[in-house]
Structure formats: C-alpha cells, structure tokens
Design an enzyme around this catalytic site. Structure first.
Site, mmCIF file in Angstrom:
data_model
loop_
_atom_site.group_PDB
_atom_site.id
_atom_site.type_symbol
_atom_site.label_atom_id
_atom_site.label_comp_id
_atom_site.label_asym_id
_atom_site.label_seq_id
_atom_site.Cartn_x
_atom_site.Cartn_y
_atom_site.Cartn_z
ATOM 1 N N GLY A 117 159.604 47.093 41.719
ATOM 2 C CA GLY A 117 159.138 48.459 41.937
ATOM 3 C C GLY A 117 157.750 48.530 42.560
ATOM 4 O O GLY A 117 157.016 47.534 42.606
ATOM 5 N N HIS A 118 157.373 49.729 42.976
ATOM 6 C CA HIS A 118 156.095 49.921 43.674
ATOM 7 C C HIS A 118 154.898 49.583 42.794
ATOM 8 O O HIS A 118 154.872 49.878 41.618
ATOM 9 C CB HIS A 118 155.963 51.324 44.259
ATOM 10 N N ASN A 119 153.913 48.944 43.411
ATOM 11 C CA ASN A 119 152.634 48.608 42.774
ATOM 12 C C ASN A 119 152.723 47.493 41.725
ATOM 13 O O ASN A 119 151.725 47.198 41.066
ATOM 14 C CB ASN A 119 151.990 49.850 42.133
ATOM 15 N N GLN A 131 154.451 57.432 49.600
ATOM 16 C CA GLN A 131 154.401 55.995 49.316
ATOM 17 C C GLN A 131 153.644 55.369 50.486
ATOM 18 O O GLN A 131 154.228 54.997 51.496
ATOM 19 C CB GLN A 131 155.820 55.445 49.164
#
Lengths: 351, 351, 351
Positions: free
Chosen positions: B239-241, B198
């Site tokens: 969440g990521h992105n 990440q």
C-alpha cells in the site's frame, strides 16, 4: 447458429434417453419461457414441470428422475453437464485463421502453422513453435523456445516466459504469467539473500484453462507441471516445482507453494493455500480460505488453518462465537469448585 | 559454461576450508550421481556420504560437521548458500546488449545508456533515465520521468508508472505494476467517495527482486519505499507510503496496507497481511496466512489473526479441533456441578 | 497551479463556514509549517492549534469543534473530505488530447471522439466506442465492441475484453483485466470438466475506480455489474454475475465469488471474501480477512470465517490465545469433579 441436430444424435452426445420422437430436429438451446419451436429447453427441478406445457420448445432435456409425460424429452443423469455440452455444440464456431497481424513482431527460427491468428502488437520470441489453430491475442508476449500445441488460445497481454511448453486446447486468460522465476534464496550471515538459480520451466498439459492475472512459476530444476484437464480461476499462484494433478480445480486467489504435489481431481476453494513440500492425495477437497500443511491421503476433506477434517472444523468453527461464554463458564466453575472443594475437605465433614 | 576455477578461489568465494588439493580446478557443479571429473558436487546430509566414493566429481562441497576422508573437500557452514554462490558463478553470463528493437517506442528527452536491451513493442516514456546494462523486455511500459539503475531487468508486460525510481541490480517480473495510485478516499455525507490525490512515487533500492503480478502503490506524498535486498514473491500488494526494510522477504499473496513500516529482515509467510499504520520491528517473522495488527517489537514471532505470539498460536490452533469436545465437557460439568452443589447445600447434609 | 479562489467560493465548495475575511484569495494548499501567504492550511486536531500563529498561511481549514480565534478560518464538519476537495481543485488539470499515437493500432468501424489520447502501442479492437476525453495508456488492449464513456482513463497494459461497457469518469489501473471468462464447469462421470459458456459481459457504472492487477469476470448470461461510485483496490477478484452496489469499497486482495449481490456502500476489508450466491445488504462492513457465507441484512458488521457479528468475533478472537489454558482448566476440573463426585457418593458419606 445455423447448426441443426436430430434428438437422436443429441441424445447420443449427452448419453441421454429419448422419450418421444427421436427424429425431431433442433437448432438452439434456451430457457423454458423463451425457447422457440426449433429449440430444446431444460427442466432440472420438478418445480418447473408446470411451465412445460406453456413453453414453445420442441423438446426438453430433463433430469431422469423427473416425471413428465406428453412432450418429447431427453432424460439425462446430469442436466447441468448435458446443458453445457449442448450449448457448447450450438455455440461452437469454426476457427477462422486471421493470420499474423502486421503490427505483431515475430522472432527468428519459429515454426508457425499457417492456420493461425496472431493479434495486434503481439510479440513472439525466437525458435517458438505454434501448432494449428493457435490464437495469440493482442499484446501477448511469448518468450524464446516456447512450444504451444494445437487449438490453444492465449488472451491479451498474457506473458509466456522462455522455454515453457503448453499442450493442446489450452486457454490462458489475460495478463497471466506462465514461467516467472521461482522464489528461492539462500541467506548469508549478514542477512543478504542469494538467489538460487531457477533453471527449469513450466509444462502445461491438454485442455487446461487458467484465469486472468495468475502466476505460474518455473521450476528450479525440471518442470512445474499443470496436468491435463486442470481448471484454474483468477489470481492464483503456483510455486516452483509443484505438480497439479489431472482435472484438479483451483478457485480464485488460491496459493500453492513450491514442491507441492496435488493428485487428480483435487479441489481447492477460493483463497485456500498449501504450504511447501507436501503431497495431497487424489480427490481431496479443501474448503475456501483454508491453509493446508503436511501430507494428506486421497479423499481427504479439509478445512481450517492448519487444515484438518472439514466436518470437525465446521463444528468447531460454529462454536467459535461461543468462546467468550465458554471462558466465562470455566471461570465460574473454577470458583464454584474451589468453594465446593473447601466444603468437602475432610475437616469440613466433621459436622 | 567454459569457466574454470581453482578450489582455492572457489573456497574463498564461499568462505570455505579446503581439505586436500587446493589447486584442483573445476568448471561445473552437479549432483553426486551425475557430476563429472571437472565438477564439484555437494554433500549436505551425512546420509549421502556413502555415495561419495562412487561419484565421479573432482571435489565435494560439504557441511563442516560432516566427517569425510579421502577425497578433496571444501567445508562450509551453509552448503545451500555455498551451492547458490557456486551455481550462480558458473551460470553467470556476460550481459549482451541487444540495443533498442525497431518496434520499441522511445519518448523524448530520455537518457539511455548505449549498453542496453529494449525489447519488442516496449514503450519508454519521456525524460526516462536508463542505466547501463538495463534490460527492458517485450511489452513493458515505462512511464515518464522514471529512473532505472544499472543492471536492472524488467520482464515482459510489466508497468513502471511515471516518476518511480528503481535502483541497481533490480529484477521486476512479468505483469507487475510499480506505482499504481494508492487507495485513499474521503467520504461525503451522501456516501460518495472523493479521491485523495496520490502525489508521491515508489522508490526501489538495489538488488530488489519483485515477482510477477505484484502491485506496489505510489505514496500519497513522498515515497512508498522498498529498500535494498528485499525479495518479494508473486501477487503481493504494497500500500501507499509503506516502507519495507532491507532484506525483508514477502512471500506470495502477502498484502501490506498503507503507511506500514517493516524493519530489516522481516519475513511475511504466504498470504499474510498487515493492517495499516503500524511498525513491525527488525527480524520479525509472521506465519503464512496471519493478519498483523498494531506495532510489534524487533524479533517478534507472530501467527494468527489478529496475530500474537507464534508458539502460543500454534498451541491454540492445535486445540481448535477440540472445541466441540471442550464445549460438551463444560456443559456436562455445569450440570454435574449443579447436582453437586445441591447435594452439598447445608440442608442436604442433614442426613 | 495558477488557480486562485476566494475563501467565499472555497467555503461553498466544501460546505464550510468562514470566520474572518471572505474575500481573501488563495491559490494553494499546504501543511502548517510550509504553507505560504497565498495558501490555505488545515488544523484537524486541537493539538496543532499552537502552531497556527507561526504558520505563514493566509487562512486555515479547521474542524468545526476546534476553538481558534485570530486568523481567518473555514470551519468544516469533515476536514479530510474538505482537504481532498480543495487539493483536487488546485491539482486539477484540463485534459490535453494527445490524439492517437502512430504506434497504436485501431480496428475497423470504431467511433472515437476527437478529443482523446490513445498511447503508444495501445490496441483498440473493432467497433469500439470511445467517449470524449478518454485516455487509453500505452500497451492497453481494448477488445471488439467495447463502449467507454467520457473522461474515463485506462492505465498501461490493462485489458478490456470484448463487449464490456464502461461508464464516465472511470479509472482502470495498470494490468487489470475486465471481462475474463467466468469460472464455471460441469463435471462428467470420469471427472472431466466441461466448460459452461460465458456469454455475458461486464458493465461498469460512472466514477468507478479499479486498482491494478484486478480480475473482473464476465457473466455467464447478462452482466457482472460494478455500479457507480464503487472503489476497488489492487488484486481484487469479482466472479461472474456478481453485482457490486453503488459506492461500495473493496480493499486489496478481496475476492467476491460468482452471483453475489452487494448492496450500496458495502465495505470489504483487505483479503476478505464472499462465497457464491449470497446477498449482502446495504452498508454492511466486513473486517479484513473474513469469509462471508450466506445472506446478511443491511447494516451488518461481520468478522471471522465463516463471518458473524464483528463485536462478538473480536471478543472471541481475543480469547483464542487462552484456548490452551482453557483446555488445561477443563481437564483439571474434570479430574477434581471425578474425585469430588466419588467423595459425595452416598456410600462415601458413611464415615
């Protein structure tokens, strides 16, 4: 664990009835198979009565409708409650004041009882009042003008924002936040959100327990109020200006929006939620995962989203898996009926 | 609260129209029954017009469609918005730099404006940049290489992980985490999960507010992006992105999975969620508790799980309690129809 | 990033098959359009094969069913897994012990390896054991008698309560709480709740990752157990005495009640929940937002609330929007049938 108590006093404590020798003394509490001659054990279910003769316990706490002759017993209506009371009695340790750790930082103008523990790297703001036997764990931040009552314990890394009031015998678990700003905005024509001032605080009554990682927002005006005896699990959200009535239970991940009023002894199951500006009456039970909208009278039993009568919901939910079948049936019925209607039309009756 | 403003200037501020004496000066804002001769009060609802003559206020902010003759009034289209603007004006306090508290720990190579407050036991990593009038509360941890814009406030015990960028005028409430690792694994044949690196960060625009106990994950590559004007309530997960468009509102306990794109002014009600890798268009409204799957165009109104048209969902949900009845009806219909079909079969028409 | 590896060794690492020159050496990993002559790139989808000739990469990781002739390739069954392994290899940095920061506070009687990092203002209790290469970030609080295995990392402001045990290679993200009290009360006749003692701890196996703002409660007796290889996202709740089986995945905002047992490789989608005292078998998949009640055998696929067979649930859910239509149909059918029944009654056949 060197406490000793006679069955007589113990029975008084749990509102029980002794059958046998009231002068027997016990100093511990344990399960049937490991209790020793100085322990009291317990039998909640008649199934386990057979294990009693083999147990080394001095006496037995039993549900009052269980037949058990021979050993000394203390009969009680609610053995779970009695067990909790007895265990707490034996486990209870006197508060040992550890004073203020050198690494803690204390603000100006505070009123702090001498009989206190303030942990490593804890931070106390200005003009804070801490009662006797308060325990502030490591890394806790207490804001300015906070008031905390006697025998209250704040666990590690929790944050009590400025101006909040906590009663006596309260426990706040780790990383919980009391008094973050309420969520309130007014939106202009361009779609920008202007914050409404959040000028109130949070008031927490006596004997309240709040789990870890909870967020209890301060009121816009006045107080968000968690009344005495309320027990809140982890990761729960309480919105600004809500009032949680005495002895209510909010299980993990519950969300209560703003300006909601809960009566006494209300129960919200895990992940249940309440939309804003509603009143939920005393003793209402809300099933886990439900979403409550609108007002509900005392004693309601609710489930679903939007929530309605729990019994009816459980029946409806049990039929949800039959929806595809139902849908097929209705389509077939429509066809059959169309054929049939044709067949019973006046002109088809000619023959 | 010693600020004084003429109605003329105040009307400009809230885009209002004065009826009466524009030179009147006010220095506070209060409800009808407690406002004094230096205050402006407000009438949102015609019901309260009758209380105006008895009020001690110098002038009244009113919704522009309310008839009110006599006192000096400022007519506005959105009195909630105007109230918020006026209250904020009177409550606004100049930033008072308190400097860096002795107990705070500052890393190496930081660029920190002089006009700043860094609280007790706060921790600032290496090579951190803090703009002017930044307020870092007690117990906050700011990681290495973080950049924080002017007038941004980080409340107690929050964590800003390494490399994240926050804009100006941002507020992050207590115990929130910006930049924890995204949740991404690849699974081998034995069922073991190998973490995907990440490597990205979190970027937060201007005038964003994020509640307490939120988790905003860093991107796998690039950034997770909370755009300007977004307001996020407590216990929210991003969440990521994912990208949250300008001025979107995410109410408490909302969960946005990874790689979701929200347009401008999207609203997610409390406890609503969005599954991964989807695009939700500008101005979409998602009802509380819903679960959104797939892409949705601008202006969608969604409810349910999986979410569909909100109006239709509310109609369907209102019938859910009738499912047992419906099921019974269909069973009875099937029986009746079986009898009937028998009765209308050719050979039964003989008679 | 100065690591260099031959394709031969790299192929071994990812269980791949080289087509081309096994002695080629690479020192990085990048996408087709930016990879350089010392990098390996990847082709997961046949669509991108056309971009290979234009790429500057030295070699290509490809899914084993993709046809690609010319360049040197490493064929693998799971290119996502292989990518993760290769990226981790190149990104891996040796642990650099930073020692114990001056501002950290360490209790008495601790056993702390020398090869360690304890960050700014972190707090370590008494009699704590920390293995080698443990990294405790700023603001973390570790309670008394905690044991932490080698190579474990605790991120900022997390709290590890007294007596908990963490294995090796564990990562606990920021502001998570391990070992808050379980939620258990017995209620007396007046509706007051008496706390049941929570005497157990939390045990966490090896290679577990737990996201930010999670709450993992200690057991009433014994342990709440997160077994090796489990990966938990943010804002997840695990109740007292629950056991999470090896390699299970719990996505963001999942809630597991008390005394639940999950088998190996169970997956709970975001916001899913499990009610108390149930057993969920190995490899069970629970759709996001579902609420699981009762026991379920290994390999179950569940959705809905209460959850049942996922396929059936998705079919039922897809028909939910048709409930109003269905309801109307049934009403009309009932009317038609009433007319029809009348029409087919014996006396109406007279004519």
């Amino acid at each position: 664990m060197d406490k000793t108590i006679s069955l007589e006093k113990l029975a008084e404590m749990v509102d029980g009835e002794i059958v046998g020798d009231a002068s027997v003394e016990v100093s511990g509490f344990g399960p049937l198979d490991s209790a020793g001659p100085r322990d009291i054990s317990f039998v909640v279910n008649p199934r386990y009565v057979g294990q009693v003769p083999g147990s080394g316990a001095a006496a037995f706490l039993i549900k009052d409708d269980i037949e058990l002759t021979g050993p000394t017993v203390v009969k009680v209506g609610n053995p779970y409650l009695a067990s909790a009371i007895i265990q707490n009695y034996f486990l209870e340790k006197p508060f040992v004041a550890q004073g203020i750790h050198d690494s803690a930082v204390i603000g100006e103008g505070c009123t702090i009882d001498e009989d206190i523990s303030i942990g490593r790297n804890a931070v106390i703001g200005n003009r804070v009042t801490l009662g006797t036997r308060v325990a502030i764990a490591a890394g806790v931040v207490v804001g300015d003008d906070v008031v905390i009552g006697d025998d209250t314990s704040i666990r590690a890394n929790a944050t009590i924002e400025y101006g909040c009031e906590l009663g006596s015998g309260v426990t706040i678990h780790a990383n919980t936040v009391i008094g973050s700003d309420g969520y309130g905005y007014a939106t202009d024509k361009k779609g920008n959100h202007v914050k409404r001032p959040q000028l109130g605080t949070v008031r927490i009554g006596d004997d309240v327990e709040i789990g870890s990682n909870c967020s209890i927002d301060r009121a816009a005006f006045g107080v968000t109020w968690i009344k005495s005896g309320v027990k809140i699990d982890n990761l729960v959200q309480i919105g600004h200006n809500s009032v949680i009535g005495e002895n209510s239970l909010l299980v993990s991940q519950v969300g209560i929006s703003g300006s909601v009023t809960l009566g006494r002894n209300v129960v919200f199951g895990g992940k249940a939620g309440a939309a804003g500006h509603q009143h939920i009456g005393d003793g209402t039970m809300v099933a886990g995962g439900s979403g409550v909208h609108g007002d509900h009278p005392a004693g309601s039993q609710l489930a679903g989203s939007p929530a309605f009568n729990a019994k009816l919901w459980f029946r409806a939910a049990s039929l949800f898996s039959k929806l595809p079948e139902l849908y097929k049936d209705v389509r077939r019925i429509k066809k059959e009926l169309a054929t049939l209607t044709k067949g019973t039309e006046p002109d088809s009756n000619k023959g």
